[in-house]
Design a protein around this motif. Sequence first.
Motif, short mmCIF file in Angstrom:
data_model
loop_
_atom_site.label_atom_id
_atom_site.label_comp_id
_atom_site.label_asym_id
_atom_site.label_seq_id
_atom_site.Cartn_x
_atom_site.Cartn_y
_atom_site.Cartn_z
N ASP A 89 0.86 -1.19 0.00
CA ASP A 89 0.00 0.00 0.00
C ASP A 89 0.90 1.24 0.00
N ALA A 90 0.99 1.91 -1.15
CA ALA A 90 1.89 3.06 -1.29
C ALA A 90 1.46 4.24 -0.41
N ASP A 91 0.23 4.26 0.05
CA ASP A 91 -0.23 5.35 0.91
C ASP A 91 0.26 5.20 2.34
N ARG A 92 0.68 4.00 2.72
CA ARG A 92 1.10 3.75 4.10
C ARG A 92 2.49 3.14 4.21
N GLN A 93 3.06 2.73 3.06
CA GLN A 93 4.34 2.03 3.09
C GLN A 93 5.28 2.61 2.05
N GLU A 94 6.57 2.42 2.30
CA GLU A 94 7.60 2.84 1.37
C GLU A 94 8.41 1.60 1.02
N ALA A 95 8.44 1.25 -0.26
CA ALA A 95 9.20 0.07 -0.69
C ALA A 95 10.65 0.46 -0.89
#
Length: 183
Positions: free
Chosen positions: A138-144
């Motif tokens: 989830d790009a809104d809550r996580q940073e890959a």
Amino acid sequence: MNKENIASETEDIKNSVEGEQDATNSQEVGSEVSEVEKLSAEVQELKDKYLRLYSEFENFRRRTAKEKLDLIKTASEDMMSAIIPVVDDFERAFKANESEEDSSKVREGNQLVFNKFQKVLESKGLKPMEGLIGEPFDADRQEAITQIPAPNEEMKGKVIDVVEKGYTLGDKVVRYAKVVIGA
């Protein structure tokens, strides 16, 4: 001049005077009507302006009340952002002390302080993001931070490992979780 001519001329003068009075009366009535129409239009215009101003004020009041609630909710965001690295340091210290057997009392004391510290942060609304492994990215809550080959087909596009915990303050993300995702 005879009486008939005088009566006729008097009648003509009388009729012309009455005609002028009728014209004057109709102009007065016409000007009164147009004056009433003007005032009525002005009153309607002022009512319209009043309603627009009132609704604009109500919108402003609602907007500022919402902004005030949001500000109160996240007023301590800067402080929480500054404290999160301390929490990370505590966690790293616990992992480093796990291998040492003789410092169990120190570790236990540190654990008590850490647990108390976490409870205070949670009471202020700061919560760690839990259970991310195996969940879709989830790009809104996580940073890959990186992608690695997925161990199986089900793990493609999902979180494989959490490198650094993410935190939320209320519903707002204070720090994004740094994760490794499967490719």
